[in-house]
Design an enzyme around this catalytic site. Structure first.
Site, mmCIF file in Angstrom:
data_model
loop_
_atom_site.group_PDB
_atom_site.id
_atom_site.type_symbol
_atom_site.label_atom_id
_atom_site.label_comp_id
_atom_site.label_asym_id
_atom_site.label_seq_id
_atom_site.Cartn_x
_atom_site.Cartn_y
_atom_site.Cartn_z
ATOM 1 N N HIS A 1 2.027 8.620 5.156
ATOM 2 C CA HIS A 1 1.565 7.935 3.952
ATOM 3 C C HIS A 1 0.039 7.864 3.864
ATOM 4 C CE1 HIS A 1 5.761 5.885 3.590
ATOM 5 N NE2 HIS A 1 5.741 7.082 3.069
ATOM 6 N N ARG B 1 -7.281 -5.303 2.354
ATOM 7 C CA ARG B 1 -6.478 -4.790 3.468
ATOM 8 C C ARG B 1 -7.354 -4.099 4.515
ATOM 9 N NH1 ARG B 1 -1.862 -1.183 1.456
ATOM 10 N NH2 ARG B 1 -1.360 -1.080 3.662
ATOM 11 N N CYS C 1 -19.170 14.561 -7.672
ATOM 12 C CA CYS C 1 -18.932 14.685 -9.119
ATOM 13 C C CYS C 1 -18.958 13.336 -9.848
ATOM 14 C CB CYS C 1 -17.601 15.396 -9.369
ATOM 15 S SG CYS C 1 -16.178 14.346 -9.029
HETATM 16 P P1 OAD Z 1 8.722 -2.546 6.155
HETATM 17 O O1 OAD Z 1 7.826 -3.699 5.916
HETATM 18 O O2 OAD Z 1 9.627 -2.114 5.077
HETATM 19 O O3 OAD Z 1 9.637 -2.829 7.421
HETATM 20 C C1 OAD Z 1 9.127 -3.329 8.622
HETATM 21 C C2 OAD Z 1 10.218 -3.256 9.661
HETATM 22 O O4 OAD Z 1 9.677 -3.682 10.895
HETATM 23 C C3 OAD Z 1 11.424 -4.169 9.377
HETATM 24 O O5 OAD Z 1 12.627 -3.447 9.597
HETATM 25 C C4 OAD Z 1 11.277 -5.297 10.405
HETATM 26 O O6 OAD Z 1 12.528 -5.792 10.846
HETATM 27 C C5 OAD Z 1 10.571 -4.567 11.534
HETATM 28 N N1 OAD Z 1 9.742 -5.414 12.414
HETATM 29 C C6 OAD Z 1 8.957 -6.478 12.076
HETATM 30 N N2 OAD Z 1 8.299 -6.945 13.144
HETATM 31 C C7 OAD Z 1 8.643 -6.136 14.195
HETATM 32 C C8 OAD Z 1 8.269 -6.093 15.568
HETATM 33 N N3 OAD Z 1 7.397 -6.959 16.086
HETATM 34 N N4 OAD Z 1 8.816 -5.139 16.341
HETATM 35 C C9 OAD Z 1 9.713 -4.246 15.827
HETATM 36 N N5 OAD Z 1 10.102 -4.248 14.537
HETATM 37 C C10 OAD Z 1 9.565 -5.169 13.735
HETATM 38 O O7 OAD Z 1 7.775 -1.346 6.664
HETATM 39 P P2 OAD Z 1 8.042 0.212 6.626
HETATM 40 O O8 OAD Z 1 9.446 0.541 6.962
HETATM 41 O O9 OAD Z 1 6.973 0.818 7.445
HETATM 42 O O10 OAD Z 1 4.695 2.800 1.918
HETATM 43 O O11 OAD Z 1 7.775 0.521 5.109
HETATM 44 C C11 OAD Z 1 7.813 1.827 4.672
HETATM 45 C C12 OAD Z 1 6.827 2.032 3.563
HETATM 46 O O12 OAD Z 1 7.046 1.076 2.514
HETATM 47 C C13 OAD Z 1 5.382 1.786 3.938
HETATM 48 O O13 OAD Z 1 4.788 2.889 4.601
HETATM 49 C C14 OAD Z 1 4.742 1.535 2.616
HETATM 50 C C15 OAD Z 1 5.773 0.613 2.011
HETATM 51 O O14 OAD Z 1 5.821 0.589 0.637
HETATM 52 C C16 OAD Z 1 3.670 3.076 1.121
HETATM 53 O O15 OAD Z 1 2.745 2.319 0.962
HETATM 54 C C17 OAD Z 1 3.780 4.417 0.474
#
Ligand code: OAD
Length: 240
Positions: A118, A69, A148
């Protein structure tokens, strides 16, 4: 009035605007999201790669995934959505930016008032002592602590871990001050971040949402703008 104009009016009337972003804002920079059709959690099991147990059982595997990543993110550049938010910080429109993303693209775009809920994929921390270090190159193998000699791990929040209390304190200060929150590209499924906009709403504030689809937050949004963040943010900017 169309949705875009309504959103612009809300932004213009905001006294303390904050933003919450998720993986969707970096999608147009080619950083994969977690959920949805091509999401990382469709191809990989979070429990094998993003938990403290996974790391203690197989640090090699976890590091391989994070190094992959890091290599991918190293090739990505901020898109117009990141740049618009960085400009809004500079001109005073935006007071602070809370992101769930670990990709560092908001900082790369020039945002400085960034709270990384995060963590940050480029920061490593020791599993034993308090050593921390930010890298610009992807890790090789399992990096070890220069102090360490214990294994270093990415300074990100894994499933089952709480958010650092210092970060939570900073976020609550911002949430309390906010009268408007713009939520961009998050599925609003992961707590506690998913609740931040509702806290702003509960104290009488407004929620604006930008997403290519509806989310569990859409019902509470004063305006939902349907579309790609990299296209909508510059359009909004034109109206301010
Ligand atoms: P997700 O992958 O769950 O959601 C991505 C969101 O972005 C979805 O609602 C899509 O519809 C939207 N999306 C995709 N492309 C887009 C674009 N071009 N413009 C606008 N919206 C778009 O990602 P997060 O909500 O960030 O946590 O996920 C939350 C957390 O879940 C992450 O931080 C990570 C993951 O597990 C950890 O790693 C702790």
């Amino acid at each position: 009035m169309n949705h875009l104009q309504k959103a612009a009016d809300l932004l213009l009337n905001a006294e303390y605007l904050i933003v919450l972003t998720g993986a969707g804002i970096s999608k147009e920079s080619n950083v994969p999201t977690f959920r949805g059709k091509d999401g990382l959690w469709k191809q990989y099991n979070a429990m094998d790669l993003a938990t403290p147990q996974a790391f203690s059982q197989d640090p090699q595997l976890v590091w391989e995934w994070y190094t992959w990543r890091q290599k991918l993110i190293a090739t990505c550049i901020p898109n117009p959505a990141h740049h618009t938010l960085a400009n809004w910080e500079k001109n005073g429109t935006l007071k602070s930016l809370i992101t769930q993303n670990v990709d560092g693209l908001h900082r790369k775009a020039g945002s400085t008032k960034v709270i990384e809920v995060h963590g940050d994929i480029w920061t490593l921390k020791c599993t034993r002592c308090s050593f921390h270090s930010r890298k610009t190159e992807p890790a090789e193998g399992i990096p070890t602590c220069p102090t360490c000699n214990a294994n270093l791990r990415p300074d990100v929040v894994w499933f089952g871990e709480s958010l650092p209390s210092m970060i939570m304190d900073q976020i609550f200060v911002e949430l309390q001050k906010a009268d408007t929150i713009l939520v961009i590209g998050t599925s609003a499924l992961v707590q506690p971040a998913a609740s931040f906009p509702l806290l702003v709403k509960r104290q009488g504030g407004r929620i604006l949402e930008v997403n290519i689809e509806e989310t569990p937050l859409t019902f509470a949004a004063d305006v939902h703008l349907s579309g790609k963040a990299g296209e909508i943010l510059p359009q909004l900017d034109q109206l301010l």
